[in-house]
Design a protein around this motif. Structure first.
Motif, PDB file in Angstrom:
ATOM      1  N   GLU A  65     -89.898 -23.614 -41.530  1.00 36.98           N
ATOM      2  CA  GLU A  65     -89.245 -23.800 -40.232  1.00 36.98           C
ATOM      3  C   GLU A  65     -88.376 -22.593 -39.904  1.00 36.98           C
ATOM      4  O   GLU A  65     -87.487 -22.244 -40.662  1.00 36.98           O
ATOM      5  CB  GLU A  65     -88.386 -25.062 -40.305  1.00 36.98           C
ATOM      6  CG  GLU A  65     -87.906 -25.587 -38.987  1.00 36.98           C
ATOM      7  CD  GLU A  65     -87.242 -26.949 -39.139  1.00 36.98           C
ATOM      8  OE1 GLU A  65     -87.084 -27.610 -38.108  1.00 36.98           O
ATOM      9  OE2 GLU A  65     -86.871 -27.339 -40.264  1.00 36.98           O
ATOM     10  N   VAL A  89     -92.985 -25.159 -35.448  1.00 36.11           N
ATOM     11  CA  VAL A  89     -93.214 -26.551 -35.834  1.00 36.11           C
ATOM     12  C   VAL A  89     -93.953 -26.557 -37.172  1.00 36.11           C
ATOM     13  O   VAL A  89     -95.040 -25.983 -37.267  1.00 36.11           O
ATOM     14  CB  VAL A  89     -94.065 -27.276 -34.772  1.00 36.11           C
ATOM     15  CG1 VAL A  89     -94.374 -28.701 -35.215  1.00 36.11           C
ATOM     16  CG2 VAL A  89     -93.358 -27.272 -33.421  1.00 36.11           C
ATOM     17  N   SER A  91     -96.528 -27.223 -39.422  1.00 31.99           N
ATOM     18  CA  SER A  91     -97.829 -27.847 -39.171  1.00 31.99           C
ATOM     19  C   SER A  91     -98.935 -27.139 -39.938  1.00 31.99           C
ATOM     20  O   SER A  91    -100.078 -27.113 -39.498  1.00 31.99           O
ATOM     21  CB  SER A  91     -98.130 -27.806 -37.663  1.00 31.99           C
ATOM     22  OG  SER A  91     -98.026 -26.484 -37.167  1.00 31.99           O
ATOM     23  N   GLY A 112     -92.959 -23.745 -30.795  1.00 34.26           N
ATOM     24  CA  GLY A 112     -92.330 -24.728 -29.920  1.00 34.26           C
ATOM     25  C   GLY A 112     -91.083 -24.135 -29.302  1.00 34.26           C
ATOM     26  O   GLY A 112     -90.176 -23.707 -30.022  1.00 34.26           O
ATOM     27  N   TRP A 127     -87.332 -28.785 -35.210  1.00 26.14           N
ATOM     28  CA  TRP A 127     -88.625 -29.472 -35.157  1.00 26.14           C
ATOM     29  C   TRP A 127     -88.938 -30.327 -36.374  1.00 26.14           C
ATOM     30  O   TRP A 127     -89.460 -31.437 -36.238  1.00 26.14           O
ATOM     31  CB  TRP A 127     -89.737 -28.462 -34.890  1.00 26.14           C
ATOM     32  CG  TRP A 127     -89.648 -27.887 -33.509  1.00 26.14           C
ATOM     33  CD1 TRP A 127     -89.437 -26.594 -33.155  1.00 26.14           C
ATOM     34  CD2 TRP A 127     -89.725 -28.620 -32.267  1.00 26.14           C
ATOM     35  NE1 TRP A 127     -89.379 -26.461 -31.791  1.00 26.14           N
ATOM     36  CE2 TRP A 127     -89.559 -27.695 -31.219  1.00 26.14           C
ATOM     37  CE3 TRP A 127     -89.910 -29.961 -31.937  1.00 26.14           C
ATOM     38  CZ2 TRP A 127     -89.570 -28.059 -29.877  1.00 26.14           C
ATOM     39  CZ3 TRP A 127     -89.932 -30.327 -30.607  1.00 26.14           C
ATOM     40  CH2 TRP A 127     -89.762 -29.388 -29.593  1.00 26.14           C
ATOM     41  N   LEU A 131     -89.191 -34.249 -35.301  1.00 26.99           N
ATOM     42  CA  LEU A 131     -90.583 -34.712 -35.269  1.00 26.99           C
ATOM     43  C   LEU A 131     -90.872 -35.672 -36.422  1.00 26.99           C
ATOM     44  O   LEU A 131     -91.654 -36.610 -36.270  1.00 26.99           O
ATOM     45  CB  LEU A 131     -91.545 -33.527 -35.309  1.00 26.99           C
ATOM     46  CG  LEU A 131     -91.559 -32.617 -34.077  1.00 26.99           C
ATOM     47  CD1 LEU A 131     -92.645 -31.554 -34.228  1.00 26.99           C
ATOM     48  CD2 LEU A 131     -91.769 -33.401 -32.791  1.00 26.99           C
ATOM     49  N   THR A 274     -98.257 -33.548 -36.270  1.00 28.56           N
ATOM     50  CA  THR A 274     -98.604 -32.152 -36.003  1.00 28.56           C
ATOM     51  C   THR A 274    -100.109 -31.908 -36.055  1.00 28.56           C
ATOM     52  O   THR A 274    -100.596 -30.932 -35.487  1.00 28.56           O
ATOM     53  CB  THR A 274     -97.901 -31.213 -36.996  1.00 28.56           C
ATOM     54  OG1 THR A 274     -98.290 -31.538 -38.335  1.00 28.56           O
ATOM     55  CG2 THR A 274     -96.390 -31.337 -36.863  1.00 28.56           C
ATOM     56  N   LEU A 280     -98.698 -34.544 -30.792  1.00 32.72           N
ATOM     57  CA  LEU A 280     -97.712 -33.476 -30.916  1.00 32.72           C
ATOM     58  C   LEU A 280     -97.129 -33.119 -29.552  1.00 32.72           C
ATOM     59  O   LEU A 280     -95.918 -32.905 -29.422  1.00 32.72           O
ATOM     60  CB  LEU A 280     -98.349 -32.247 -31.559  1.00 32.72           C
ATOM     61  CG  LEU A 280     -97.434 -31.035 -31.739  1.00 32.72           C
ATOM     62  CD1 LEU A 280     -96.214 -31.381 -32.590  1.00 32.72           C
ATOM     63  CD2 LEU A 280     -98.210 -29.872 -32.374  1.00 32.72           C
ATOM     64  N   LYS A 284     -93.174 -33.383 -28.813  1.00 30.92           N
ATOM     65  CA  LYS A 284     -92.375 -32.214 -28.427  1.00 30.92           C
ATOM     66  C   LYS A 284     -91.664 -32.454 -27.100  1.00 30.92           C
ATOM     67  O   LYS A 284     -90.498 -32.079 -26.930  1.00 30.92           O
ATOM     68  CB  LYS A 284     -93.278 -30.977 -28.353  1.00 30.92           C
ATOM     69  CG  LYS A 284     -93.687 -30.462 -29.727  1.00 30.92           C
ATOM     70  CD  LYS A 284     -94.831 -29.477 -29.665  1.00 30.92           C
ATOM     71  CE  LYS A 284     -94.438 -28.148 -29.100  1.00 30.92           C
ATOM     72  NZ  LYS A 284     -95.545 -27.151 -29.194  1.00 30.92           N
TER      73      LYS A 284
END
Length: 330
Positions: A65, A89, A91, A112, A127, A131, A274, A280, A284
């Protein structure tokens, strides 16, 4: 030459090394990010210890991140991204990408944007936590007004995001922490109730708070033997969502308790969100809107400079923090 963090063997934070590398070039579907801040997560610590969902391919990069400025794009990526502030993000596999670096290549689909009123440090603390909470609490549990939601390990960044989300939905957050040390701070950050599990009877307190009903939703990253107590604290037809295994201990299935209260135990990872572009997108938008209007506010526990990466992960592993630990990058 830009610097990057790698590790060549498994172990504690001391295995992390800052090394020079060539400027990475983005390939098809990728961008290069000039990194300004990196948010730390338990996932990375478990990764370099060799306890994560996947084993690292050594030598390995690190970091899920980050926030920064897009400085280059690869083929088939919209050039409008260049010069934009963005956060990443989580993912992807850390065997493919690592963000703990001065410059990092990431998939364009993992970018993002975050509200301009947030700093890069706050952007790097966005995120993963929101998330993760969204997928469990909104997508799976579909929390609703007046639900009792039990949030364990509540002083973590995900735990704090969950408190904010539960409050925003009009539900009641009941949080846990091991001792009373963090109790006042958790209350100040929005927890309606805080239970110190080493000092209080979890099940009795949850039943007292909920008028004997139990918690309809339980959100837990620890797993291990304590799952049996969490199951006893669940309401009839409640759901226990396990999103981690921080205890690293075997996790029993409390089958007879489940028979009695007809509850569900559900395993969950962020990749459920994700890995689905439609989900997603919705997630977001949900998070961005609430960051913009102030219902969500990332809590930064402590920042460290890039040169103190080892010390930053030692602090993360100390469990002393309330909120996100962030590394700032020059």
């Amino acid at each position: 030459m830009p610097k990057v963090v790698r590790f060549h063997e498994l172990g504690g934070p001391e295995v992390l090394k800052i090394e020079e590398t060539a400027t990475p070039q983005p390939g098809k579907g990728e961008v290069r990010l000039k990194v300004q801040a990196v948010g730390l997560n338990r996932a990375e610590a478990m990764f370099f210890h060799g306890n994560y969902l996947e084993q690292p391919k050594l030598p390995s990069l690190l970091g899920y991140e980050a926030a920064g400025v897009v400085e280059a794009v690869g083929p088939d990526v919209d050039r409008d991204w260049i010069g934009k502030q963005a956060a990443v993000v989580p993912s992807f596999s850390m065997n493919s990408y690592g963000l703990l670096a001065e410059e990092a290549v990431v998939p364009a689909l993992a970018l993002g944007e975050y509200p301009a009123k947030l700093s890069a440090t706050e952007g790097a603390a966005t995120w993963m936590q929101y998330l993760t909470a969204y997928g469990a609490l909104i997508e799976i549990a579909q929390i609703r007004k007046d639900d009792f939601v039990l949030i364990t390990a509540a002083s973590s960044s995900v735990g704090l995001a969950a408190i904010q989300m539960v409050k925003a939905e009009g539900a009641v957050p009941i949080t846990t922490t091991r001792t009373s040390v963090k109790k006042a701070e958790l209350e100040a950050l929005g927890a309606d109730h805080v239970i110190a599990t080493e000092e209080e009877d979890l099940v009795a307190r949850v039943k007292e708070i909920t008028g004997g009903k139990g918690a309809r939703v339980i959100f837990d990253p620890v797993a291990g033997p304590f799952v049996e107590k969490l199951a006893e604290a669940a309401a009839q037809s409640g759901i226990l969502i396990e999103y981690g295994s921080l205890s690293l201990a075997p996790t029993p299935l409390p089958l007879f308790t489940m028979f009695g209260n007809r509850m569900v135990i559900r395993a969950y990872t962020l990749f459920e969100i994700t890995g689905d572009l439609a989900k997603l997108k919705d997630a977001k938008e949900y998070v961005y809107e609430r960051l913009e209007d102030g219902r969500f506010q990332p809590k930064i526990a402590k920042t460290f400079p890039f040169a103190q990466t080892v010390e930053a992960y030692r602090y993360l592993e100390s469990n002393a923090q309330v909120g996100k630990v962030v590394i700032t990058v020059p």
